[in-house]
Motif scaffolding. Structure first.
Motif, PDB file in Angstrom:
ATOM      1  N   MET A  83      63.859   3.461 109.380  1.00  0.00           N
ATOM      2  CA  MET A  83      63.390   4.610 110.131  1.00  0.00           C
ATOM      3  C   MET A  83      63.155   4.235 111.599  1.00  0.00           C
ATOM      4  N   LEU A  84      62.558   3.078 111.811  1.00  0.00           N
ATOM      5  CA  LEU A  84      62.287   2.650 113.181  1.00  0.00           C
ATOM      6  C   LEU A  84      63.582   2.377 113.939  1.00  0.00           C
ATOM      7  N   MET A  85      64.572   1.843 113.236  1.00  0.00           N
ATOM      8  CA  MET A  85      65.836   1.567 113.895  1.00  0.00           C
ATOM      9  C   MET A  85      66.517   2.863 114.326  1.00  0.00           C
ATOM     10  N   TRP A  86      66.481   3.892 113.497  1.00  0.00           N
ATOM     11  CA  TRP A  86      67.126   5.157 113.852  1.00  0.00           C
ATOM     12  C   TRP A  86      66.405   5.844 114.996  1.00  0.00           C
ATOM     13  N   SER A  87      65.089   5.742 115.041  1.00  0.00           N
ATOM     14  CA  SER A  87      64.373   6.333 116.178  1.00  0.00           C
ATOM     15  C   SER A  87      64.675   5.567 117.461  1.00  0.00           C
ATOM     16  N   THR A  88      64.922   4.269 117.357  1.00  0.00           N
ATOM     17  CA  THR A  88      65.309   3.489 118.523  1.00  0.00           C
ATOM     18  C   THR A  88      66.693   3.902 119.017  1.00  0.00           C
ATOM     19  N   VAL A  89      67.602   4.168 118.092  1.00  0.00           N
ATOM     20  CA  VAL A  89      68.943   4.621 118.475  1.00  0.00           C
ATOM     21  C   VAL A  89      68.874   5.988 119.158  1.00  0.00           C
ATOM     22  N   VAL A  90      68.065   6.887 118.616  1.00  0.00           N
ATOM     23  CA  VAL A  90      67.906   8.216 119.211  1.00  0.00           C
ATOM     24  C   VAL A  90      67.287   8.112 120.598  1.00  0.00           C
ATOM     25  N   THR A  91      66.286   7.261 120.750  1.00  0.00           N
ATOM     26  CA  THR A  91      65.662   7.054 122.057  1.00  0.00           C
ATOM     27  C   THR A  91      66.671   6.521 123.059  1.00  0.00           C
ATOM     28  N   PHE A  92      67.496   5.586 122.627  1.00  0.00           N
ATOM     29  CA  PHE A  92      68.516   5.026 123.511  1.00  0.00           C
ATOM     30  C   PHE A  92      69.509   6.098 123.953  1.00  0.00           C
ATOM     31  N   LEU A  93      69.964   6.918 123.016  1.00  0.00           N
ATOM     32  CA  LEU A  93      70.938   7.961 123.362  1.00  0.00           C
ATOM     33  C   LEU A  93      70.335   9.019 124.282  1.00  0.00           C
ATOM     34  N   LEU A  94      69.099   9.415 124.031  1.00  0.00           N
ATOM     35  CA  LEU A  94      68.452  10.401 124.900  1.00  0.00           C
ATOM     36  C   LEU A  94      68.224   9.845 126.297  1.00  0.00           C
ATOM     37  N   SER A  95      67.856   8.574 126.384  1.00  0.00           N
ATOM     38  CA  SER A  95      67.648   7.986 127.706  1.00  0.00           C
ATOM     39  C   SER A  95      68.973   7.849 128.454  1.00  0.00           C
ATOM     40  N   ILE A 149      69.848   9.384 132.121  1.00  0.00           N
ATOM     41  CA  ILE A 149      70.333   8.525 133.198  1.00  0.00           C
ATOM     42  C   ILE A 149      71.716   8.968 133.665  1.00  0.00           C
ATOM     43  N   GLY A 150      72.555   9.409 132.733  1.00  0.00           N
ATOM     44  CA  GLY A 150      73.946   9.728 133.045  1.00  0.00           C
ATOM     45  C   GLY A 150      74.164  11.154 133.527  1.00  0.00           C
ATOM     46  N   PRO A 151      74.592  12.035 132.638  1.00  0.00           N
ATOM     47  CA  PRO A 151      75.021  13.375 133.059  1.00  0.00           C
ATOM     48  C   PRO A 151      73.901  14.266 133.605  1.00  0.00           C
ATOM     49  N   LEU A 152      72.684  14.028 133.219  1.00  0.00           N
ATOM     50  CA  LEU A 152      71.578  14.883 133.661  1.00  0.00           C
ATOM     51  C   LEU A 152      70.828  14.315 134.859  1.00  0.00           C
ATOM     52  N   ARG A 153      71.400  13.323 135.530  1.00  0.00           N
ATOM     53  CA  ARG A 153      70.720  12.641 136.638  1.00  0.00           C
ATOM     54  C   ARG A 153      70.400  13.594 137.796  1.00  0.00           C
ATOM     55  N   ALA A 154      71.289  14.520 138.084  1.00  0.00           N
ATOM     56  CA  ALA A 154      71.098  15.400 139.239  1.00  0.00           C
ATOM     57  C   ALA A 154      69.940  16.364 139.039  1.00  0.00           C
ATOM     58  N   SER A 155      69.689  16.785 137.812  1.00  0.00           N
ATOM     59  CA  SER A 155      68.640  17.772 137.579  1.00  0.00           C
ATOM     60  C   SER A 155      67.333  17.154 137.091  1.00  0.00           C
TER      61      SER A 155
END
Length: 61
Positions: free
Chosen positions: A1-13, A17-23
């Motif tokens: 469970m902790l590993m999957w939440s870490t993966v989700v956190t990484f993807l959201l961050s 950082i990437g496509p939503l940087r301007a807003s």
């Protein structure tokens, strides 16, 4: 469970950082960069502790 939440956190961050940087506000960008670094560190620790490293399974004495 902790590993999957870490993966989700990484993807959201990465999204912040990437496509939503301007807003995104500057405080969110710095927090997302920190979350990405911590997530990568945690994922590497999970991989190392999972026993996937074959060097530890066959020690040479």
């Amino acid at each position: 469970m902790l590993m999957w939440s870490t993966v989700v956190t990484f993807l959201l961050s990465l999204m912040a950082i990437g496509p939503l940087r301007a807003s995104a506000p500057s405080w969110l960008l710095s927090g997302a960069e920190l979350a990405a670094v911590i997530s990568v560190f945690a994922l590497v620790c999970f991989l190392e502790s999972s026993g996937g490293n074959t060097d530890r399974s066959n020690p040479t004495a």
